[in-house]
Design an enzyme around this catalytic site. Structure first.
Site, PDB file in Angstrom:
ATOM      1  N   ARG A  12      -0.955  -3.434 -14.468  1.00 26.43           N
ATOM      2  CA  ARG A  12      -0.323  -2.117 -14.254  1.00 26.43           C
ATOM      3  C   ARG A  12       0.446  -2.110 -12.937  1.00 26.43           C
ATOM      4  O   ARG A  12       1.670  -2.199 -12.921  1.00 26.43           O
ATOM      5  CB  ARG A  12      -1.394  -1.022 -14.287  1.00 26.43           C
ATOM      6  CG  ARG A  12      -0.844   0.390 -14.492  1.00 26.43           C
ATOM      7  CD  ARG A  12      -0.338   1.043 -13.241  1.00 26.43           C
ATOM      8  NE  ARG A  12      -1.361   1.190 -12.198  1.00 26.43           N
ATOM      9  CZ  ARG A  12      -1.083   1.663 -10.983  1.00 26.43           C
ATOM     10  NH1 ARG A  12       0.151   2.014 -10.647  1.00 26.43           N
ATOM     11  NH2 ARG A  12      -2.052   1.757 -10.067  1.00 26.43           N
ATOM     12  N   GLU A  13      -0.256  -2.072 -11.825  1.00 33.48           N
ATOM     13  CA  GLU A  13       0.408  -2.131 -10.517  1.00 33.48           C
ATOM     14  C   GLU A  13       1.207  -3.429 -10.379  1.00 33.48           C
ATOM     15  O   GLU A  13       2.320  -3.426  -9.845  1.00 33.48           O
ATOM     16  CB  GLU A  13      -0.644  -2.047  -9.408  1.00 33.48           C
ATOM     17  CG  GLU A  13      -0.116  -2.242  -8.002  1.00 33.48           C
ATOM     18  CD  GLU A  13       0.628  -1.045  -7.462  1.00 33.48           C
ATOM     19  OE1 GLU A  13       1.751  -1.237  -6.943  1.00 33.48           O
ATOM     20  OE2 GLU A  13       0.107   0.080  -7.547  1.00 33.48           O
ATOM     21  N   HIS A  72      -3.973   3.916 -16.872  1.00 33.98           N
ATOM     22  CA  HIS A  72      -3.515   4.702 -15.723  1.00 33.98           C
ATOM     23  C   HIS A  72      -2.473   5.704 -16.234  1.00 33.98           C
ATOM     24  O   HIS A  72      -1.363   5.315 -16.622  1.00 33.98           O
ATOM     25  CB  HIS A  72      -2.885   3.751 -14.697  1.00 33.98           C
ATOM     26  CG  HIS A  72      -2.467   4.393 -13.419  1.00 33.98           C
ATOM     27  ND1 HIS A  72      -3.343   4.694 -12.409  1.00 33.98           N
ATOM     28  CD2 HIS A  72      -1.244   4.763 -12.971  1.00 33.98           C
ATOM     29  CE1 HIS A  72      -2.701   5.219 -11.394  1.00 33.98           C
ATOM     30  NE2 HIS A  72      -1.416   5.278 -11.707  1.00 33.98           N
ATOM     31  N   ARG A 132     -11.422   9.004 -14.294  1.00 33.31           N
ATOM     32  CA  ARG A 132     -11.280   9.050 -12.839  1.00 33.31           C
ATOM     33  C   ARG A 132     -10.065   9.912 -12.514  1.00 33.31           C
ATOM     34  O   ARG A 132      -9.065   9.889 -13.243  1.00 33.31           O
ATOM     35  CB  ARG A 132     -11.050   7.648 -12.292  1.00 33.31           C
ATOM     36  CG  ARG A 132     -10.770   7.600 -10.781  1.00 33.31           C
ATOM     37  CD  ARG A 132      -9.716   6.548 -10.433  1.00 33.31           C
ATOM     38  NE  ARG A 132      -8.382   6.950 -10.833  1.00 33.31           N
ATOM     39  CZ  ARG A 132      -7.315   6.154 -10.794  1.00 33.31           C
ATOM     40  NH1 ARG A 132      -7.439   4.900 -10.419  1.00 33.31           N
ATOM     41  NH2 ARG A 132      -6.132   6.607 -11.175  1.00 33.31           N
ATOM     42  N   SER A 134      -7.353  10.541  -9.378  1.00 34.64           N
ATOM     43  CA  SER A 134      -6.889   9.984  -8.110  1.00 34.64           C
ATOM     44  C   SER A 134      -5.848  10.894  -7.479  1.00 34.64           C
ATOM     45  O   SER A 134      -4.910  11.338  -8.145  1.00 34.64           O
ATOM     46  CB  SER A 134      -6.294   8.590  -8.347  1.00 34.64           C
ATOM     47  OG  SER A 134      -5.999   7.964  -7.126  1.00 34.64           O
ATOM     48  N   THR A 166      -1.166   5.216  -0.748  1.00 38.80           N
ATOM     49  CA  THR A 166      -0.025   4.893  -1.598  1.00 38.80           C
ATOM     50  C   THR A 166       1.134   4.245  -0.851  1.00 38.80           C
ATOM     51  O   THR A 166       1.865   3.430  -1.423  1.00 38.80           O
ATOM     52  CB  THR A 166       0.452   6.162  -2.328  1.00 38.80           C
ATOM     53  OG1 THR A 166      -0.664   6.717  -3.037  1.00 38.80           O
ATOM     54  CG2 THR A 166       1.573   5.866  -3.303  1.00 38.80           C
ATOM     55  N   HIS A 194      -7.494   2.457  -3.278  1.00 36.27           N
ATOM     56  CA  HIS A 194      -6.320   1.684  -3.688  1.00 36.27           C
ATOM     57  C   HIS A 194      -5.417   1.586  -2.465  1.00 36.27           C
ATOM     58  O   HIS A 194      -4.785   2.564  -2.073  1.00 36.27           O
ATOM     59  CB  HIS A 194      -5.626   2.430  -4.845  1.00 36.27           C
ATOM     60  CG  HIS A 194      -4.403   1.763  -5.394  1.00 36.27           C
ATOM     61  ND1 HIS A 194      -4.431   1.023  -6.554  1.00 36.27           N
ATOM     62  CD2 HIS A 194      -3.111   1.756  -4.975  1.00 36.27           C
ATOM     63  CE1 HIS A 194      -3.208   0.594  -6.833  1.00 36.27           C
ATOM     64  NE2 HIS A 194      -2.388   1.027  -5.885  1.00 36.27           N
ATOM     65  N   HIS A 196      -2.275   0.056  -0.322  1.00 35.27           N
ATOM     66  CA  HIS A 196      -1.009  -0.685  -0.283  1.00 35.27           C
ATOM     67  C   HIS A 196      -0.863  -1.429   1.038  1.00 35.27           C
ATOM     68  O   HIS A 196      -1.489  -1.094   2.044  1.00 35.27           O
ATOM     69  CB  HIS A 196       0.165   0.258  -0.541  1.00 35.27           C
ATOM     70  CG  HIS A 196       0.428   0.454  -2.004  1.00 35.27           C
ATOM     71  ND1 HIS A 196       1.391  -0.249  -2.684  1.00 35.27           N
ATOM     72  CD2 HIS A 196      -0.188   1.245  -2.916  1.00 35.27           C
ATOM     73  CE1 HIS A 196       1.369   0.105  -3.961  1.00 35.27           C
ATOM     74  NE2 HIS A 196       0.425   1.017  -4.135  1.00 35.27           N
ATOM     75  N   HIS A 290     -10.265 -30.225  14.993  1.00 35.73           N
ATOM     76  CA  HIS A 290     -10.753 -29.606  13.759  1.00 35.73           C
ATOM     77  C   HIS A 290     -11.291 -30.659  12.809  1.00 35.73           C
ATOM     78  O   HIS A 290     -12.383 -30.520  12.253  1.00 35.73           O
ATOM     79  CB  HIS A 290      -9.631 -28.821  13.074  1.00 35.73           C
ATOM     80  CG  HIS A 290      -9.283 -27.545  13.750  1.00 35.73           C
ATOM     81  ND1 HIS A 290      -9.198 -26.341  13.091  1.00 35.73           N
ATOM     82  CD2 HIS A 290      -8.991 -27.267  15.036  1.00 35.73           C
ATOM     83  CE1 HIS A 290      -8.876 -25.376  13.934  1.00 35.73           C
ATOM     84  NE2 HIS A 290      -8.733 -25.928  15.126  1.00 35.73           N
TER      85      HIS A 290
END
Length: 382
Positions: A12-13, A72, A132, A134, A166, A194, A196, A290
């Site tokens: 989706r996103e 969604h 849900r 949002s 968002t 959520h 961003h 290292h």
């Protein structure tokens, strides 16, 4: 032990990432890989988006995955009905609550948002589906406005409320304060975050949300999404692996590399060089201090154990930064024995060779063997 749900929104996103297009076959394969890994939720777009999207959603639902498929959708009757007409486990409703989104996106007042969301939540609950709500752009929303809407949707029976950053404006401290407040006000309701990545804080903010009381964390594969994307799945898993390993007990972490590589191939991109766990060089060590320590005890410079993710560490000695210990270790692996003096000379020769460019493992081996042949049969006393 607290429970935690990971919601992956790659389908989706992730499809909002520039130039992204997943075919039906690719969507199905991504869903299978996410399920094998063990995520709790797989988020898909609203089925009202297109006939092809609805077909893909139904195909994913038909897989009978252990992961829950959630759609969604906007707080619009047509969107909700379209989702209810599919076999999705539940619906993830959203409504913009900031002044910016209320002014330039949907034009609703706070009272209207609550009025429109409440009957839809009740309808979804009556249909026996998970729901849900949002508050889009929560971290630019007025707190009183947020609580007004959340009071209404919680009373309507929503099972989880979402706090999305968002536009990626929040800091970890801001996330901690808001999530803590919401968790104390609604103790019997789940909280989803959520985050961003517009300002580079997505992973930090997401972990901060969890530690403040959120029980559902949104991610995508490699963090792909709108603009700079959101928190990456591998980034969140790496943090949980270190600080909350019990929460990953049911996950098959060896699926993570294949998942990231598959999505990268679908997008015709490389896995980002700085992606936790799955980047090609995530477990590569180069500097002399290292490599010496890692060859003695990997934990000296590795907080993650690569074998838990089905990958191997790599000690890169083909550079001008290489050290005697790493070169000696490689010589021994090739069946050679060198004195300390000869090892010093070999190391210096290799460093000088690398001044004109880094060497691959094969080139390093060829160089060492050739150098050894020129020096004859030598003995290295360790």
């Amino acid at each position: 032990m607290r429970s935690l749900a990971i919601l992956d929104s790659t389908l989706r996103e992730g499809e909002q990432f520039i130039k992204t297009y997943f075919s039906l076959e690719q969507r199905v394969m991504i869903a299978r890989l996410l399920d094998r890994l063990g995520v709790t939720f797989i988020e898909v777009p609203s089925p009202i988006a297109s006939p092809e999207t609805r077909e893909a959603i139904q195909a994913i639902c038909a897989l009978n995955l252990s992961s829950h498929v959630v759609a969604h959708v906007r707080c619009v009757e047509a969107d909700v009905q379209a989702a209810l007409d599919t076999d999705v486990y539940g619906l993830n409703l959203f409504f913009g609550t900031s002044q910016e989104l209320r002014s330039y996106s949907h034009g609703r007042r706070i009272e209207q948002i609550a009025t429109e969301a409440v009957p839809l939540i009740r309808r979804i609950r009556e249909a026996g589906r998970y729901v849900r709500f949002s508050a889009e752009d929560a971290f630019r929303s007025d707190l009183v406005d947020l609580l007004t809407v959340f009071d209404a949707v919680v009373d309507a029976g929503v099972e989880r409320i979402g706090l999305p950053d968002t536009v990626g404006i929040a800091t970890p401290r801001q996330v901690d304060r808001l999530v803590s407040l919401i968790a104390s006000r609604y103790p019997n309701v789940g909280i989803e975050f959520h985050g961003h990545n517009d300002t580079g804080c997505a992973i930090a903010n997401t972990i901060s949300a969890f530690e403040a009381g959120a029980d559902c964390l949104d991610v995508t594969v490699m963090g792909i999404g709108e603009r700079n994307g959101i928190a990456s799945l591998s980034g969140i898993i790496s943090q949980l692996y270190i600080h909350y390993p019990d929460l990953l007990a049911t996950y098959d972490l060896t699926q993570l590399v294949e998942l990231d590589q598959y999505v990268a191939d679908c997008l015709n991109i490389n896995i980002p060089y700085n992606m936790p766990i799955t980047a090609p060089s995530a477990f590569t060590h180069r500097a002399g201090v290292h490599t010496k320590a890692v060859l003695r005890n990997p934990h000296a410079y590795e907080i993650l154990n690569p074998t838990d993710f089905g990958v191997a560490r790599h000690v890169d000695i083909g550079s001008r930064f290489t050290g005697r210990y790493a070169v000696g270790h490689r010589a021994v692996s090739l069946g050679l024995q060198l004195t300390p003096e000869e090892l010093s000379r070999l190391t210096q020769a290799l460093k000088e060779r690398a001044e004109s460019g880094s060497l691959s493992d094969e080139e390093v081996n060829t160089f060492i063997l050739a150098w050894y042949e020129e020096k004859g049969s030598l003995v290295w006393e360790r």
